[in-house]
Design an enzyme around this catalytic site. Structure first.
Site, PDB file in Angstrom:
ATOM      1  N   GLU A 257       0.887  -1.157   0.000  1.00  0.00           N
ATOM      2  CA  GLU A 257       0.000   0.000   0.000  1.00  0.00           C
ATOM      3  C   GLU A 257       0.921   1.201   0.000  1.00  0.00           C
ATOM      4  O   GLU A 257       1.517   1.529   1.029  1.00  0.00           O
ATOM      5  CB  GLU A 257      -0.863   0.011   1.272  1.00  0.00           C
ATOM      6  CG  GLU A 257      -1.830  -1.133   1.392  1.00  0.00           C
ATOM      7  CD  GLU A 257      -2.872  -1.116   0.300  1.00  0.00           C
ATOM      8  OE1 GLU A 257      -3.206  -0.030  -0.194  1.00  0.00           O
ATOM      9  OE2 GLU A 257      -3.327  -2.197  -0.073  1.00  0.00           O
TER      10      GLU A 257
ATOM     11  N   CYS B 275      -2.554   8.568   3.632  1.00  0.00           N
ATOM     12  CA  CYS B 275      -2.297   8.051   2.286  1.00  0.00           C
ATOM     13  C   CYS B 275      -3.454   8.355   1.356  1.00  0.00           C
ATOM     14  O   CYS B 275      -3.297   8.410   0.151  1.00  0.00           O
ATOM     15  CB  CYS B 275      -2.082   6.551   2.366  1.00  0.00           C
ATOM     16  SG  CYS B 275      -3.398   5.719   3.253  1.00  0.00           S
TER      17      CYS B 275
HETATM   18  P1  NAP Z   1       8.540   4.814   4.389  1.00  0.00           P
HETATM   19  O1  NAP Z   1       9.671   5.715   4.600  1.00  0.00           O
HETATM   20  O2  NAP Z   1       8.481   4.079   3.120  1.00  0.00           O
HETATM   21  O3  NAP Z   1       8.538   3.821   5.622  1.00  0.00           O
HETATM   22  C1  NAP Z   1       7.543   2.851   5.765  1.00  0.00           C
HETATM   23  C2  NAP Z   1       8.087   1.689   6.570  1.00  0.00           C
HETATM   24  O4  NAP Z   1       9.123   1.074   5.838  1.00  0.00           O
HETATM   25  C3  NAP Z   1       8.684   2.090   7.904  1.00  0.00           C
HETATM   26  O5  NAP Z   1       8.363   1.088   8.834  1.00  0.00           O
HETATM   27  C4  NAP Z   1      10.158   2.107   7.614  1.00  0.00           C
HETATM   28  O6  NAP Z   1      10.946   1.868   8.755  1.00  0.00           O
HETATM   29  C5  NAP Z   1      10.275   0.964   6.654  1.00  0.00           C
HETATM   30  N1  NAP Z   1      11.427   1.030   5.804  1.00  0.00           N
HETATM   31  C6  NAP Z   1      11.966   2.107   5.205  1.00  0.00           C
HETATM   32  N2  NAP Z   1      13.022   1.733   4.460  1.00  0.00           N
HETATM   33  C7  NAP Z   1      13.130   0.390   4.587  1.00  0.00           C
HETATM   34  C8  NAP Z   1      14.025  -0.579   4.076  1.00  0.00           C
HETATM   35  N3  NAP Z   1      15.013  -0.223   3.279  1.00  0.00           N
HETATM   36  N4  NAP Z   1      13.834  -1.863   4.420  1.00  0.00           N
HETATM   37  C9  NAP Z   1      12.848  -2.237   5.244  1.00  0.00           C
HETATM   38  N5  NAP Z   1      11.980  -1.355   5.762  1.00  0.00           N
HETATM   39  C10 NAP Z   1      12.133  -0.057   5.442  1.00  0.00           C
HETATM   40  O7  NAP Z   1       7.154   5.587   4.530  1.00  0.00           O
HETATM   41  P2  NAP Z   1       6.687   6.524   5.718  1.00  0.00           P
HETATM   42  O8  NAP Z   1       7.445   7.803   5.585  1.00  0.00           O
HETATM   43  O9  NAP Z   1       6.694   5.839   7.015  1.00  0.00           O
HETATM   44  O10 NAP Z   1       5.175   6.710   5.375  1.00  0.00           O
HETATM   45  C11 NAP Z   1       4.721   7.703   4.543  1.00  0.00           C
HETATM   46  C12 NAP Z   1       4.343   7.141   3.202  1.00  0.00           C
HETATM   47  O11 NAP Z   1       3.473   6.030   3.351  1.00  0.00           O
HETATM   48  C13 NAP Z   1       3.577   8.129   2.365  1.00  0.00           C
HETATM   49  O12 NAP Z   1       4.150   8.140   1.094  1.00  0.00           O
HETATM   50  C14 NAP Z   1       2.170   7.585   2.326  1.00  0.00           C
HETATM   51  O13 NAP Z   1       1.464   7.909   1.158  1.00  0.00           O
HETATM   52  C15 NAP Z   1       2.373   6.136   2.472  1.00  0.00           C
HETATM   53  N6  NAP Z   1       1.214   5.499   3.095  1.00  0.00           N
HETATM   54  C16 NAP Z   1       0.431   4.679   2.355  1.00  0.00           C
HETATM   55  C17 NAP Z   1      -0.673   4.081   2.938  1.00  0.00           C
HETATM   56  C18 NAP Z   1      -1.579   3.171   2.148  1.00  0.00           C
HETATM   57  O14 NAP Z   1      -2.416   2.500   2.754  1.00  0.00           O
HETATM   58  N7  NAP Z   1      -1.466   3.085   0.866  1.00  0.00           N
HETATM   59  C19 NAP Z   1      -0.981   4.302   4.266  1.00  0.00           C
HETATM   60  C20 NAP Z   1      -0.154   5.141   4.995  1.00  0.00           C
HETATM   61  C21 NAP Z   1       0.946   5.732   4.389  1.00  0.00           C
HETATM   62  P3  NAP Z   1      11.586   3.036   9.603  1.00  0.00           P
HETATM   63  O15 NAP Z   1      10.499   3.883  10.119  1.00  0.00           O
HETATM   64  O16 NAP Z   1      12.295   2.317  10.683  1.00  0.00           O
HETATM   65  O17 NAP Z   1      12.474   3.786   8.670  1.00  0.00           O
END
Ligand code: NAP
Length: 712
Positions: free
Chosen positions: A272, A311
């Site tokens: 997602e 999101c």
């Molecule tokens: P993110 O930076 O992609 O992080 C999401 C998760 O992935 C976090 O738990 C993060 O851990 C982990 N992560 C990051 N890099 C990783 C890697 N290389 N390997 C394994 N895990 C890794 O996103 P975010 O900043 O938390 O969230 C914001 C984004 O999420 C926005 O773009 C939003 O649109 C999207 N979102 C989508 C939905 C949906 O349902 N479609 C819902 C909510 C949010 P750490 O925190 O430890 O870095």
């Protein structure tokens, strides 16, 4: 064992115990978690070596695959669903500690309703759906039996069974409770243990939620583990047995999708990701209509709730070109008037900060790149308030060229919306351009369309549905009752194609399926009955007739409680002749004088009927009379019938007979009775099928209510 309260070093819950990391250990990497409003450090998360975190990811996975799988498989779907309800009740009573920690992440009380109450509500919803819509079993039939041989001795059916590994989650920061529970609930119902890796910045809230769940004593061993601050190596240890559900940015989704686990080892992966959701204002929604006000309310809500860190938030407002200014002015006035940005713990605050200074920098950079691409800031545009906090002003942008690529590609994950105009002077009032602009997002979670013109609703829906996971149609009639543009609901599918990640979550029982494998099972009717736990036509029966019952050599299935009844228990009735007089009496008494029952010449002219025929409902009523056991007993009620089909017409002179077979038995976990579904077959004197359906009854687990009825 008492769980530690959350102090400055975040614990993880691994193999059913709390593990506190050692920040001083070799290889420890410490991440500071800060209060979004004050910038104060509130906790430390530790990642790095096993010596630092206090556990190894492989041990956590092994515990889930063994202990977790075993404890969950000892329960049925309904038992697990009931645990979800009790967990929800437990959390509901203890929400305050979650709210408290959540405020530090920048959320207001209203935002907490979405994340915390919404998360708990999702547990309730899955509990109820699981018990109502799934059989109380661990092998779940899917669709009808397919007959593969002429004589019916070789048949097939699809079944769902739980995957044998782990339901791993990697979650985004914005919904630490809802994001975890909406994945945990369906996996738990499926019977698959979860390992959660929350986003580090808001992990104190997710950890507290798990602390409460573990403290409740309701969790079966190994069914839930949480890795706080670490766990980036999770995917490296998952394989074809497991499922990984990711929520976060498109970049991280891409990185995970390209891993060996997905590409080589066959890990089930769903994403997602971010999406550039649109809200379309239709040409009919002029400023003097209630639709225009509803549109402004949609935009206002999506900018201010969670400071736009959803999101599903609207990033692109697609409006008739002539209305761009009206929309910007009305929206800006409302934001100016109603939004008070500040620390959510301060009275009067209506919008909190972004989650962190990093996030504030990211959103400012995204706004700058939109400006660089030609957008104009019409309201806000950057950080506001105390320097230490991650506050950001509600921001409205416009752009001259609505096809500017950055507008359809750059996600400013904060209180930011860009208003784009489409040409409403075009022959189709710009509807095709509005559709094209919405689809330039290359796949989104949700789009709103505000219109009171049903032709516009139909045209736009057809044009954009395939590029969106959810469509939210608003007008004067539903504006007040709508659950909102940005709210995923447990009963509806959440997820979107393309850029949105291509995943599907929630959607009631559909949300359980990703944690199960669908398998086509072929075999004899007895094989399928044994595998699915549902009687299949052609399988063995224990048949009694009225003569057996009268002779005392057989028991009517309706006299058996659930303790005695078995699938395959069957009653074959006496025959009953169809007479013209009775057809006429039924026609007269019900008023159903359709010519096929009352007019010989017209009935005979009909291609389906030989002459006058009995009403289908007359036959169904007779069938009830043929199979009934009238004395009070364990059958408490008949609550309906399903799948009714009339196949061969019955005319006067024919005889019908009913065969009733216990097909599916579902004891209710919360009641002294359960549901019995009876396969019902009406046949004529030539053994042709006249009608077929399922009769649904409620039957006592033990014959208690009427056990001694009439004894005195
Ligand atoms: P993110 O930076 O992609 O992080 C999401 C998760 O992935 C976090 O738990 C993060 O851990 C982990 N992560 C990051 N890099 C990783 C890697 N290389 N390997 C394994 N895990 C890794 O996103 P975010 O900043 O938390 O969230 C914001 C984004 O999420 C926005 O773009 C939003 O649109 C999207 N979102 C989508 C939905 C949906 O349902 N479609 C819902 C909510 C949010 P750490 O925190 O430890 O870095």
């Amino acid at each position: 064992m008492t769980a530690p309260t959350i102090t400055r070093t975040l614990p993880s819950y691994i193999a059913d115990r709390w593990v506190t990391p050692d920040p001083a250990a070799d290889g420890a990497k410490i991440t500071e978690i800060t209060d979004a409003s004050t910038g104060e450090v509130t906790a430390h998360a530790v990642s790095g070596s096993a010596a630092a975190t206090g556990f190894s990811t492989t041990d956590a996975i092994a515990h889930a695959r063994t202990v977790g799988q075993r404890s969950l498989s000892q329960l049925t779907t309904h038992e697990r669903a009931l645990i979800l309800k009790n967990l929800a009740l437990y959390l509901n009573e203890r929400r305050d500690s979650l709210y408290e920690l959540s405020f530090a992440t920048g959320t207001t009380s209203r935002d907490n309703l979405i994340d915390i109450d919404g998360g708990i509500g999702t547990l309730f919803a899955f509990s109820s759906k699981g018990r109502r819509e799934m059989p109380n079993a661990n092998v779940i039939p899917d669709g009808p039996v397919e007959v593969l041989s002429k004589d019916g001795s070789f048949v097939a059916r699809h079944v769902w069974t739980a995957i044998t590994g782990v339901a791993a989650q990697i979650n985004a920061f914005n919904f630490p409770v809802w994001g975890m529970l909406e994945k945990f609930a369906p996996a738990f119902i499926a019977g698959v243990p979860s390992i959660v890796k929350p986003a580090t910045q808001t992990s104190p809230v997710a950890v507290e939620c798990v602390r409460l769940m573990a403290e409740s004593g309701l969790l079966p061993a190994g069914s839930l583990q949480i890795i706080a601050g670490a766990g980036r190596d999770l995917i490296d240890h998952l394989d074809e047995r497991d499922h990984l559900a990711f929520t976060g940015s498109a970049d991280t989704a891409r990185h995970l999708r390209s891993s060996d686990a997905v590409q080589v080892d066959g890990l089930r992966f769903s994403a997602e990701a971010d999406s550039l959701n649109a809200a379309i204002l239709a040409p009919d929604a002029t400023p003097d209509t209630p639709e225009f006000d509803a549109y402004i309310r949609v935009l206002f809500g999506e900018i201010s709730a969670k400071a736009g860190q959803k999101c599903t938030a609207v990033r692109r407002a697609i409006v008739p070109a002539a209305r761009v200014n009206a929309v910007v002015e009305e929206l800006s006035a409302k934001l100016d008037d109603k939004v008070v940005v500040g620390d959510p713990r301060t009275k009067g605050t209506t919008m909190g900060p972004l989650v962190s200074k990093d996030q504030q920098r990211d959103v400012a950079a995204a706004v700058q790149s939109l400006v660089d691409a030609g957008a104009t800031i019409r309201l806000g545009g950057g950080p506001v308030g105390e320097e230490a906090g991650a506050f950001f002003a509600p921001t409205v942008l416009t752009v001259d060229d609505p096809r500017t690529p950055a507008v359809h590609d750059t996600e400013a994950f904060g209180p930011v919306v860009t208003v784009l105009g489409y040409d409403d002077t075009a022959a189709d009032k710009g509807i095709s351009e509005a559709v094209e602009l919405a689809n330039l997002g290359r796949g989104s979670l949700v789009a709103s369309l505000v219109t009171h013109d049903m032709d516009t609703a139909a045209t736009v829906a057809k044009g954009i549905a395939a590029m969106h996971g959810r469509l939210h149609l608003v007008d004067r009639d539903d504006a007040k009752t709508s659950t909102g543009h940005g709210s995923p609901l447990p009963v509806l599918v959440h997820g979107g194609p393309g850029r949105a990640g291509g995943g599907e979550e929630l959607g009631g029982v559909r949300g359980v399926h990703p944690f199960m494998q669908r398998t086509a099972v072929q075999g004899s009717p007895d094989h399928l009955t044994a595998v699915t736990g549902e009687w299949v036509r052609g399988a063995a029966t224990r048949t009694v007739t009225r003569a057996d019952i009268e002779a005392g050599t057989g028991v009517h299935p309706f006299r058996k409680s659930l303790a005695e009844l078995r699938i395959g228990d069957q009653l074959v009735s006496e025959p009953r002749e169809v007479t013209l007089e009775e057809i006429q009496v039924f026609a007269d008494s019900t008023g159903d004088t359709f010519y096929a029952h009352t007019d010989e010449a017209a009935a005979t002219a009909n291609p389906f009927f030989p002459r006058r025929v009995a009403h289908g409902y007359l036959l169904v009523s007779w069938a009830a009379g043929l199979f009934v056991e009238p004395a009070p007993g364990p059958v408490l009620a008949n609550y309906g019938l399903e799948n009714l089909r009339f196949i061969t017409p019955a005319t006067y002179g024919d005889t019908i007979r009913v065969t009733l077979t216990a097909k599916r038995i579902t004891p209710r976990v919360t009641d002294d009775y359960g549901e019995v579904c009876w396969d019902t077959l009406l046949t004529n004197q030539n053994d042709e099928i006249v009608a077929t359906y399922d009769v649904l009854t409620l039957v006592e687990k033990e014959n208690t209510t009427y056990a001694n009825w009439g004894a005195e």
